[in-house]
Structures are given as C-alpha cells and as structure tokens.
Write a protein that holds these residues in place. Sequence first.
Motif, mmCIF file in Angstrom:
data_model
loop_
_atom_site.group_PDB
_atom_site.id
_atom_site.type_symbol
_atom_site.label_atom_id
_atom_site.label_comp_id
_atom_site.label_asym_id
_atom_site.label_seq_id
_atom_site.Cartn_x
_atom_site.Cartn_y
_atom_site.Cartn_z
ATOM 1 N N ARG A 41 0.841 -1.191 0.000
ATOM 2 C CA ARG A 41 0.000 0.000 0.000
ATOM 3 C C ARG A 41 0.881 1.247 0.000
ATOM 4 N N ARG A 42 0.379 2.271 -0.606
ATOM 5 C CA ARG A 42 1.050 3.571 -0.620
ATOM 6 C C ARG A 42 0.111 4.593 0.023
ATOM 7 N N VAL A 43 0.703 5.492 0.781
ATOM 8 C CA VAL A 43 -0.069 6.580 1.383
ATOM 9 C C VAL A 43 0.222 7.832 0.567
ATOM 10 N N PRO A 44 -0.800 8.439 -0.015
ATOM 11 C CA PRO A 44 -0.567 9.643 -0.815
ATOM 12 C C PRO A 44 0.182 10.712 -0.014
ATOM 13 N N GLY A 45 1.186 11.274 -0.623
ATOM 14 C CA GLY A 45 1.976 12.320 0.023
ATOM 15 C C GLY A 45 3.122 11.804 0.877
ATOM 16 N N GLU A 46 3.220 10.495 1.064
ATOM 17 C CA GLU A 46 4.304 9.909 1.848
ATOM 18 C C GLU A 46 5.175 9.038 0.948
ATOM 19 N N ALA A 47 6.450 9.045 1.218
ATOM 20 C CA ALA A 47 7.380 8.238 0.433
ATOM 21 C C ALA A 47 7.308 6.777 0.873
ATOM 22 N N GLY A 48 7.591 5.874 -0.046
ATOM 23 C CA GLY A 48 7.704 4.464 0.291
ATOM 24 C C GLY A 48 6.401 3.691 0.175
ATOM 25 N N VAL A 49 6.515 2.406 0.511
ATOM 26 C CA VAL A 49 5.369 1.494 0.481
ATOM 27 C C VAL A 49 5.312 0.754 1.807
ATOM 28 N N GLY A 50 4.153 0.215 2.118
ATOM 29 C CA GLY A 50 3.983 -0.543 3.356
ATOM 30 C C GLY A 50 3.182 -1.803 3.105
ATOM 31 N N ALA A 51 3.289 -2.731 4.027
ATOM 32 C CA ALA A 51 2.525 -3.970 3.974
ATOM 33 C C ALA A 51 2.430 -4.524 5.384
ATOM 34 N N ARG A 52 1.477 -5.406 5.597
ATOM 35 C CA ARG A 52 1.319 -6.068 6.891
ATOM 36 C C ARG A 52 1.498 -7.565 6.681
ATOM 37 N N LEU A 53 2.227 -8.181 7.606
ATOM 38 C CA LEU A 53 2.529 -9.603 7.523
ATOM 39 C C LEU A 53 2.248 -10.215 8.891
ATOM 40 N N TYR A 54 1.668 -11.400 8.909
ATOM 41 C CA TYR A 54 1.397 -12.122 10.147
ATOM 42 C C TYR A 54 2.341 -13.317 10.208
ATOM 43 N N ALA A 55 2.947 -13.562 11.352
ATOM 44 C CA ALA A 55 3.899 -14.669 11.478
ATOM 45 C C ALA A 55 3.637 -15.458 12.754
ATOM 46 N N ASP A 56 3.865 -16.758 12.656
ATOM 47 C CA ASP A 56 3.783 -17.670 13.790
ATOM 48 C C ASP A 56 5.206 -18.138 14.072
ATOM 49 N N LEU A 57 5.827 -17.581 15.097
ATOM 50 C CA LEU A 57 7.231 -17.865 15.391
ATOM 51 C C LEU A 57 7.440 -19.267 15.941
ATOM 52 N N ARG A 58 6.357 -19.949 16.307
ATOM 53 C CA ARG A 58 6.476 -21.316 16.817
ATOM 54 C C ARG A 58 6.725 -22.305 15.687
ATOM 55 N N ARG A 59 6.363 -21.931 14.479
ATOM 56 C CA ARG A 59 6.435 -22.862 13.354
ATOM 57 C C ARG A 59 7.439 -22.376 12.325
ATOM 58 N N PRO A 60 8.407 -23.212 11.983
ATOM 59 C CA PRO A 60 9.324 -22.818 10.913
ATOM 60 C C PRO A 60 8.591 -22.803 9.578
ATOM 61 N N ALA A 61 9.184 -22.169 8.610
ATOM 62 C CA ALA A 61 8.608 -22.152 7.266
ATOM 63 C C ALA A 61 8.413 -23.589 6.792
ATOM 64 N N PRO A 62 7.358 -23.873 6.046
ATOM 65 C CA PRO A 62 7.040 -25.244 5.650
ATOM 66 C C PRO A 62 8.140 -25.956 4.881
ATOM 67 N N PHE A 63 8.929 -25.242 4.107
ATOM 68 C CA PHE A 63 9.937 -25.898 3.285
ATOM 69 C C PHE A 63 11.291 -25.974 3.961
ATOM 70 N N ARG A 64 11.416 -25.446 5.167
ATOM 71 C CA ARG A 64 12.691 -25.482 5.867
ATOM 72 C C ARG A 64 12.841 -26.804 6.586
ATOM 73 N N SER A 65 13.989 -27.399 6.509
ATOM 74 C CA SER A 65 14.234 -28.677 7.163
ATOM 75 C C SER A 65 14.095 -28.523 8.668
ATOM 76 N N PRO A 66 13.322 -29.386 9.335
ATOM 77 C CA PRO A 66 13.171 -29.270 10.790
ATOM 78 C C PRO A 66 14.467 -29.538 11.528
ATOM 79 N N GLY A 67 15.464 -30.124 10.858
ATOM 80 C CA GLY A 67 16.735 -30.403 11.494
ATOM 81 C C GLY A 67 17.705 -29.243 11.459
ATOM 82 N N LEU A 68 17.345 -28.138 10.821
ATOM 83 C CA LEU A 68 18.250 -26.995 10.728
ATOM 84 C C LEU A 68 17.764 -25.864 11.611
ATOM 85 N N ARG A 69 18.666 -25.304 12.384
ATOM 86 C CA ARG A 69 18.334 -24.112 13.149
ATOM 87 C C ARG A 69 18.631 -22.909 12.284
ATOM 88 N N ARG A 70 18.340 -21.726 12.767
ATOM 89 C CA ARG A 70 18.489 -20.521 11.954
ATOM 90 C C ARG A 70 19.912 -20.295 11.484
#
Length: 83
Positions: A41-70
């Motif tokens: 989204r862009r706000v008229p008169g303001e520089a840049g763009v924005g977005a909202r994202l929801y995350a569940d920190l308890r669950r790794p991304a689906p394609f990430r190996s459960p055996g790998l830490r960050r």
Amino acid sequence: MYVAEPDLTVLDITAADQATALAVMAALDRLWATSGTGTLRRVPGEAGVGARLYADLRRPAPFRSPGLRRGGRQDHPMAPGPA
C-alpha cells in the motif's frame, strides 16, 4: 492490535520501494510460517510502500528442514556430532 497467543506476531513493513518490501517479506517467509506476501500500500503524500505480515514464530517455514536451526546448524537428534 491484539494478538491472542505468545509467538504470534503482526509485522508492519515499510520500505523505500516495492522491490525492497517484497524482498523483506520473502526473507521472513523463509524463517517462519507467515501469511505470505502482503498487499503493498502507498499513502498519498508519503514516500515508500507498506505492507502487513502475520507470522507464527512457533512454526518454521514449511519448506525449511526441521533439522536446521536458523544458523544452518543441525539440531536433530540423529545429526552427526562435530568432527
């Protein structure tokens, strides 16, 4: 905004341009289970763009190996120990 459970988070992304915002959301999506790329989204008169994202920190991304830490280190009980 109210978040009902621990480790659930709402992230508001603000970036100078669309490419940067999309790159940030893609990077977060590689770490955790997220709502995916949010609508930019862009706000008229303001520089840049924005977005909202929801995350569940308890669950790794689906394609990430459960055996790998960050850090990319093995964290699985059957993984070989240090050499």
